[in-house]
Motif scaffolding. Structure first.
Motif, PDB file in Angstrom:
ATOM      1  N   THR A 226       0.844  -1.192   0.000  1.00 22.50           N
ATOM      2  CA  THR A 226       0.000   0.000   0.000  1.00 22.50           C
ATOM      3  C   THR A 226       0.877   1.240   0.000  1.00 22.50           C
ATOM      4  O   THR A 226       2.060   1.184   0.341  1.00 22.50           O
TER       5      THR A 226
ATOM      6  N   ASP B  21      -1.707   5.181   3.615  1.00 17.61           N
ATOM      7  CA  ASP B  21      -3.017   4.674   3.227  1.00 17.61           C
ATOM      8  C   ASP B  21      -3.706   3.918   4.348  1.00 17.61           C
ATOM      9  O   ASP B  21      -4.926   3.913   4.446  1.00 17.61           O
TER      10      ASP B  21
ATOM     11  N   GLN C 281     -10.674   1.143  -2.939  1.00 19.12           N
ATOM     12  CA  GLN C 281      -9.980   2.427  -2.894  1.00 19.12           C
ATOM     13  C   GLN C 281     -10.652   3.321  -1.870  1.00 19.12           C
ATOM     14  O   GLN C 281     -11.882   3.467  -1.871  1.00 19.12           O
TER      15      GLN C 281
ATOM     16  N   ASN D  79     -13.170   5.943  -3.116  1.00 22.36           N
ATOM     17  CA  ASN D  79     -14.258   5.524  -3.993  1.00 22.36           C
ATOM     18  C   ASN D  79     -15.347   4.839  -3.169  1.00 22.36           C
ATOM     19  O   ASN D  79     -15.193   3.676  -2.776  1.00 22.36           O
TER      20      ASN D  79
END
Length: 275
Positions: free
Chosen positions: A32, A36, A151, A154
């Protein structure tokens, strides 16, 4: 930024799961992007494995190791969370599998929300009781089975959200069933690894930063929907109040919960990728 750790004695961790094959060589990369996953260190292991006859083949694994930064260590609390994560795969998952077989549930209908477990340790020190920097948990890389990482910016659409909730409901129901149908196994083997605790409480500044960044993410993902932001802020407050409160032992629906069920911990496989 976390520096990729050097993994010592990796073969000792994974070779018991390789059915006679051995680890020939490997390299690691970040799984990652820095930041994140709020200090969790997730790495990709690209392994060359060797069969007894000498044939080499390639396979990817995912490893989780404790952070080296002291600030992130206090935030993640590996001394507890590593033990819980290991117990999920070493104790709980096998117990739930046996429970489903004994209930007559066909194998193709079993809960399949766990990745395959390759091995773990909490230290290089034999028979250690405390987690240290050499702890590691190794799982299959689900990307090789056509699963796609989520994500963080999203939002899920309704079908994805419903599927995630279905899996979590199955997990909760199975945990309750294990507690009710096999109370001795649950109390002696499972429950000691899953005591409720107020995670992130040891790092209040980092916790506040995470909450603020989460709300900012919600703003960006919803085009500044104030009602949505307000609702998430309320749910966040209720969640951390729940973690800080003592366990209600008289609740018949007590179950094992994930406590970090968010986009970065979910992967989906789509039918269109299976053809």
């Amino acid at each position: 930024m976390e520096i990729l750790p050097e993994i010592q004695e990796l073969s000792q961790v994974i070779e018991p799961s390789l059915r006679g094959d051995s680890l020939f060589r490997y390299d690691v990369t970040n799984l990652t992007q820095p930041g994140d996953n709020y200090g969790s260190v997730l790495i990709s292991i690209r392994a060359h494995l060797q069969r007894p006859g000498g044939e080499l083949y390639f396979k990817r694994f995912v490893a989780k190791v404790p952070p080296t930064d002291e600030k992130y260590w206090r935030f993640i609390q590996p001394e507890r969370t590593c033990l819980v994560e290991n117990a999920i795969y070493k104790i709980l998952a096998p117990a739930l599998t046996v429970l489903q077989y004994e209930a007559g549930i066909p194998k193709d209908k079993h809960f399949d929300g766990f990745a395959d477990f390759l091995g773990s340790r909490i230290s290089l020190v034999p028979n250690a009781k405390a987690v240290d920097k050499d702890a590691i948990l190794i799982l299959e890389d689900l990307r090789d089975s056509n699963y796609i990482p989520s994500q963080r910016m999203n939002p899920f659409d309704l079908p994805h959200a419903e599927l995630a909730l279905k899996y979590m409901a199955q997990f909760h129901a199975l945990s309750i069933s294990l507690r009710l149908k096999k109370p001795e196994i649950f109390e002696k083997e499972v429950r000691p690894s899953f005591g409720k605790f107020d995670w992130h409480a040891a790092a209040p500044e980092s916790k506040a930063t995470m909450i603020a960044e989460t709300l900012q993410d919600i703003r960006e993902a919803t085009n500044n929907d104030e009602l949505m932001v307000e609702r998430i802020e309320q749910l966040s407050s209720e969640f951390f109040s729940f973690l800080a409160a003592p366990t209600n032992e008289n609740n018949p629906f007590n179950s094992i919960i994930h406590s970090d069920f968010w986009a970065m911990n979910l992967m989906f496989r789509h039918d269109s990728l299976l053809s």
